[in-house]
Design an enzyme around this catalytic site. Structure first.
Site, mmCIF file in Angstrom:
data_model
loop_
_atom_site.group_PDB
_atom_site.id
_atom_site.type_symbol
_atom_site.label_atom_id
_atom_site.label_comp_id
_atom_site.label_asym_id
_atom_site.label_seq_id
_atom_site.Cartn_x
_atom_site.Cartn_y
_atom_site.Cartn_z
ATOM 1 N N ARG A 42 40.926 -18.332 -28.760
ATOM 2 C CA ARG A 42 40.159 -18.023 -27.394
ATOM 3 C C ARG A 42 38.687 -17.422 -28.075
ATOM 4 N NH1 ARG A 42 44.342 -14.271 -24.101
ATOM 5 N NH2 ARG A 42 46.254 -16.111 -23.932
ATOM 6 N N ARG B 178 33.252 -8.837 -34.176
ATOM 7 C CA ARG B 178 32.169 -7.927 -33.906
ATOM 8 C C ARG B 178 32.529 -6.436 -34.291
ATOM 9 N NH1 ARG B 178 32.577 -9.545 -27.792
ATOM 10 N NH2 ARG B 178 31.070 -8.082 -27.537
ATOM 11 N N ASP C 88 35.189 -15.170 -26.508
ATOM 12 C CA ASP C 88 34.947 -14.331 -25.453
ATOM 13 C C ASP C 88 33.570 -14.827 -24.695
ATOM 14 O OD1 ASP C 88 36.796 -12.378 -25.839
ATOM 15 O OD2 ASP C 88 35.384 -11.287 -27.264
#
Length: 267
Positions: A58, A208, A60
């Site tokens: 996935r 991140r 974001d």
């Protein structure tokens, strides 16, 4: 190797490139535009019936991709007649921000997520005292000069298998925090700093959070040894803020016999 899923269907793998700005991430959701929903709509236009696609991972909201791999089960007869229908046909029904950049047949038991042996990302930082009008949504603008050597010294502590709880975001559903980072490189091209990282798997917001902490090292707010101590603490609360999504790119996924980047330009 049986390359079909049955008499009527063929499993295929598609490599996706997309600009993450307009989308609320990969996963389909109510009342929000997702990459998955757009691709499924495009495939339905080609197939004439709804189907579901599964991705290697996935992304974001705001995260980009150069070769995100997905699989789908399509009409075997249509695939045999014209594999390019799933390249050009899908692209004609997709928004400009999404493109299928390659497609191939795969085995009936192939799974884009569970068969994936590892994934790669790149994070881009614009390191200049003024922001870029052209690169605004392609990089994280960092006006303060960064010490690349210090960042590289910190990055060494991530290599190999470790517990990365200190880089794990709240809400992560992974069974455990141990991951194996195979490579982590930091290179600078003019005003642009690229952080390339590959691992067997990643925790929620792990890349991140990694970047946010490496930038603190580059800015002199903590040393490479401080970064090592942060990893050893396994405490996310001691770390830096999460880097913004728009600097992150999904670049590759690898499998037993191919990489997702291998599909770019095929079919």
């Amino acid at each position: 190797m049986d390359m079909s899923t049955g008499m009527d269907h063929q499993r295929i793998a598609l490599a996706l490139e997309f600009d993450g700005r307009p989308f609320h991430g990969w996963q389909q959701q109510e009342n929000a535009t997702s990459v998955q929903a757009c691709l499924q709509d495009a495939l339905q236009a080609v197939e004439g019936e709804p189907l579901t696609v599964v991705a290697a991972g996935r992304t974001d909201a705001g995260v980009h991709a150069e070769a995100l791999l997905v699989h789908a089960d399509v009409s075997a007869a249509r695939w045999q007649r014209s594999p390019r229908a799933y390249l050009h046909g899908c692209n004609s029904h997709l928004p400009d921000e999404i493109r299928v950049v390659g497609v191939r047949a795969v085995a009936a038991d192939f799974h884009a997520r569970f068969a994936c042996r590892g994934r790669s990302y790149r994070y881009q930082i614009w390191n200049r005292n003024t922001a870029s009008a052209l690169q605004r949504w392609r990089h994280w603008w960092m006006p303060r000069s960064l010490n690349i050597e210090a960042m590289q010294g910190a990055a060494v502590h991530c290599l190999g298998r470790h517990d990365f709880s200190a880089l794990r975001a709240a809400g992560c559903q992974a069974a455990h925090a141990e991951k194996h980072i195979r490579s982590l490189e930091i290179v600078q091209h003019g005003h642009c700093i690229h952080i390339h990282v590959s691992a067997d798997a990643f925790l929620y917001h792990m890349v991140r959070n990694l970047v946010g902490n490496l930038v603190e090292v580059g800015a002199g707010k903590r040393s490479p040894d401080d970064f090592a101590a942060l990893l050893a603490s396994r405490d996310r609360q001691l770390g830096a803020a999460t880097a913004p999504a728009h600097g992150l790119y999904f670049t590759d996924a690898w499998y037993d016999d191919f990489y997702s980047r291998d599909l770019i330009g095929t079919c």
